[in-house]
Enzyme design. Structure first.
Site, PDB file in Angstrom:
ATOM      1  N   GLU A  62      -4.085  -5.197 -19.951  1.00 51.47           N
ATOM      2  CA  GLU A  62      -4.320  -4.250 -18.951  1.00 51.47           C
ATOM      3  C   GLU A  62      -5.865  -4.484 -18.394  1.00 51.47           C
ATOM      4  OE1 GLU A  62      -2.794  -2.252 -17.296  1.00 51.47           O
ATOM      5  OE2 GLU A  62      -0.794  -2.577 -18.340  1.00 51.47           O
TER       6      GLU A  62
ATOM      7  N   TYR B 175      -5.426   5.530 -16.813  1.00 50.44           N
ATOM      8  CA  TYR B 175      -4.409   4.770 -16.506  1.00 50.44           C
ATOM      9  C   TYR B 175      -4.215   3.607 -17.363  1.00 50.44           C
ATOM     10  CZ  TYR B 175      -2.055   0.238 -15.412  1.00 50.44           C
ATOM     11  OH  TYR B 175      -1.304  -0.760 -15.467  1.00 50.44           O
TER      12      TYR B 175
ATOM     13  N   ASP C 136      -1.601   3.373 -10.904  1.00 54.57           N
ATOM     14  CA  ASP C 136      -2.629   2.487 -10.517  1.00 54.57           C
ATOM     15  C   ASP C 136      -2.302   2.307  -8.862  1.00 54.57           C
ATOM     16  OD1 ASP C 136      -0.223   0.992 -10.202  1.00 54.57           O
ATOM     17  OD2 ASP C 136      -1.036  -0.613 -11.167  1.00 54.57           O
TER      18      ASP C 136
ATOM     19  N   CYS D  83      11.113  -3.786   2.442  1.00 52.24           N
ATOM     20  CA  CYS D  83      12.159  -2.576   2.446  1.00 52.24           C
ATOM     21  C   CYS D  83      13.693  -2.999   2.146  1.00 52.24           C
ATOM     22  CB  CYS D  83      11.902  -1.739   3.708  1.00 52.24           C
ATOM     23  SG  CYS D  83      10.289  -0.996   3.849  1.00 52.24           S
TER      24      CYS D  83
ATOM     25  N   CYS E 114      14.427  -3.233  -1.378  1.00 54.54           N
ATOM     26  CA  CYS E 114      13.539  -2.216  -2.274  1.00 54.54           C
ATOM     27  C   CYS E 114      14.907  -1.175  -3.154  1.00 54.54           C
ATOM     28  CB  CYS E 114      12.712  -1.042  -1.784  1.00 54.54           C
ATOM     29  SG  CYS E 114      12.190   0.124  -2.544  1.00 54.54           S
TER      30      CYS E 114
END
Length: 435
Positions: free
Chosen positions: A83, A167, A185, A246, A249
């Protein structure tokens, strides 16, 4: 880049039909589509996202290491390193650095015993060197002050470890320890803003808090770490900043921005362009980016300058339902504004009217005074457009004797006691894909 046609004048909510008695200065409330109010919808959203993640997730070294590590402290360390490295750095770049780092310092104790020079040497080329330094400082603190055990909750991780923010703490706590805590994030922000059609600046405190509340509401209690990684993965690989995929998705059916695309396309095209055959494909950002905000009327800027001008004139004539003094139509310039997810260019036009058209306005539109405009829920981009208009020579506008306080007849006027500038009329853009 998207180019729109814009000008000062009447306002309307983007893709929304306000009630007749709701003035543009009326404080806006959180719309239902900004929320997940149905528990069943939340459950189905989780299931759809996790099912997709199980099939489509990328094979990344830190995921393999965390999944196969039984020791909680070593697992947390492996997530922590990834991270920190992923802050401000692309995944493809991090993979090599992460692999070398974990080979050299596989445990917190190993890293705590390294020198800062060694850390900087391995970090060389990754940028933002303070990240490596703070990572080592954190390892030393865990070893020397916390008995070698990484804090188990997001709150304590953020409180005790240097360089660990909200985060990162949530990511470690959920992935390594299974704490049911959401994370936000850049990728998650983009996903949530599109799924719930949130167009306000996500950096503002109120929107930031709303996004964290949504993330906490959505996180799967049985698989919090996987869910958070799935949300980040979706933003990184499908719901991308430009050209989102899209059709691929997994949560498209829950996406309010996509629903607005499907519902608004025909209505917007007919109202602004005047003919169904001229309908253009609206994108996610069009119907989600400025949701619930007032904006100027618009028309897409496509084709050559002459083609754009003809489309603009046609839209204006449709808008006012009558002839216009087209000799006063002028291009004032461009305004570039970067929203949270996209860069947009507004091509601003002005058209001075001798008097306000007497015909009925299109549904959801109204004339406003300057004071009403300033008080209304309008985006920063719209304020920039108005500033560009007001910065033009006075010859670009016609004077009117109408009161600047009359909301039905005045445009963005100069204020009480001074002659009112008649409201200009232009075609505010709807962003369209660049060729």
């Amino acid at each position: 880049m998207r180019k729109p046609r814009k000008a000062g004048g009447g306002s309307q909510r983007h893709g929304e039909q306000p009630s007749p008695d709701a003035g543009p200065g009326t404080p806006s409330q959180v719309s239902p589509y900004h929320l997940f109010g149905d528990a069943d919808e939340v459950t189905r959203f989780r299931a759809s996202l996790l099912s997709w993640y199980d099939q489509a997730k990328r094979d990344l070294p830190w995921r393999r290491r965390a999944a196969g590590e039984l020791d909680l402290d070593r697992r947390a360390y492996s997530v922590w390193v990834s991270e920190i490295m992923l802050q401000q750095t692309q995944v493809a770049t991090v993979i090599g650095y992460y692999t070398r780092w974990m080979q050299k310092w596989p445990t917190l104790q190993d890293l705590a015993g390294a020198s800062l020079e060694e850390v900087n040497q391995l970090w060389a080329g990754l940028g933002y060197y303070s990240r490596g330094r703070r990572l080592q400082e954190g390892a030393r603190k865990v070893v020397e002050e916390l008995g070698g055990h990484v804090p188990r909750t997001a709150n304590m991780l953020q409180k005790l470890l240097p360089g660990v923010g909200r985060y990162t703490a949530g990511a470690i706590a959920s992935i390594a320890f299974g704490q049911v805590t959401g994370v936000v994030d850049g990728n998650v922000t983009r996903v949530l803003c599109r799924v719930r059609a949130i167009g306000a600046d996500p950096r503002s405190p109120s929107v930031t808090q709303h996004l964290w509340s949504l993330a906490q509401q959505l996180v799967d209690p049985a698989r919090p770490g996987d869910f958070n990684q799935a949300a980040m993965e979706l933003g990184a690989t499908v719901c991308t900043p430009r050209g989102p995929l899209c059709p691929k998705c997994p949560v498209r059916g829950f996406c309010q921005a996509q629903k607005r695309v499907e519902k608004v396309q025909a209505a917007v095209s007919r109202r602004l362009l005047g003919s169904p055959e001229q309908e253009k494909t609206l994108e996610v950002e069009e119907c989600g980016l400025l949701a619930s905000l007032w904006e100027f009327p618009s028309v897409p800027a496509e084709g050559t300058e002459s083609v754009q001008r003809r489309a603009l004139v046609k839209a204006l004539q449709t808008w006012v339902r009558g002839p216009l003094p087209l000799r006063s139509l002028r291009c004032l310039g461009e305004v570039v504004h970067v929203f949270s997810h996209i860069r947009q260019t507004y091509v601003v036009y002005s058209l001075a009217l001798e008097e306000q058209p007497q015909g009925l306005l299109p549904s959801g539109a109204r004339w406003v005074s300057r004071a009403e405009f300033q008080a209304a829920a309008v985006s920063t981009a719209m304020k920039k457009v108005l500033q560009l208009f007001e910065g033009q020579p006075s010859g670009h506008r016609k004077a009117s004797s109408k009161s600047p306080q009359d909301p039905a007849t005045s445009g963005p006027g100069p204020g009480p006691g001074r002659q009112c500038r008649q409201l200009t009329l232009g075609a505010f853009f709807k962003p369209t894909s660049a060729p």
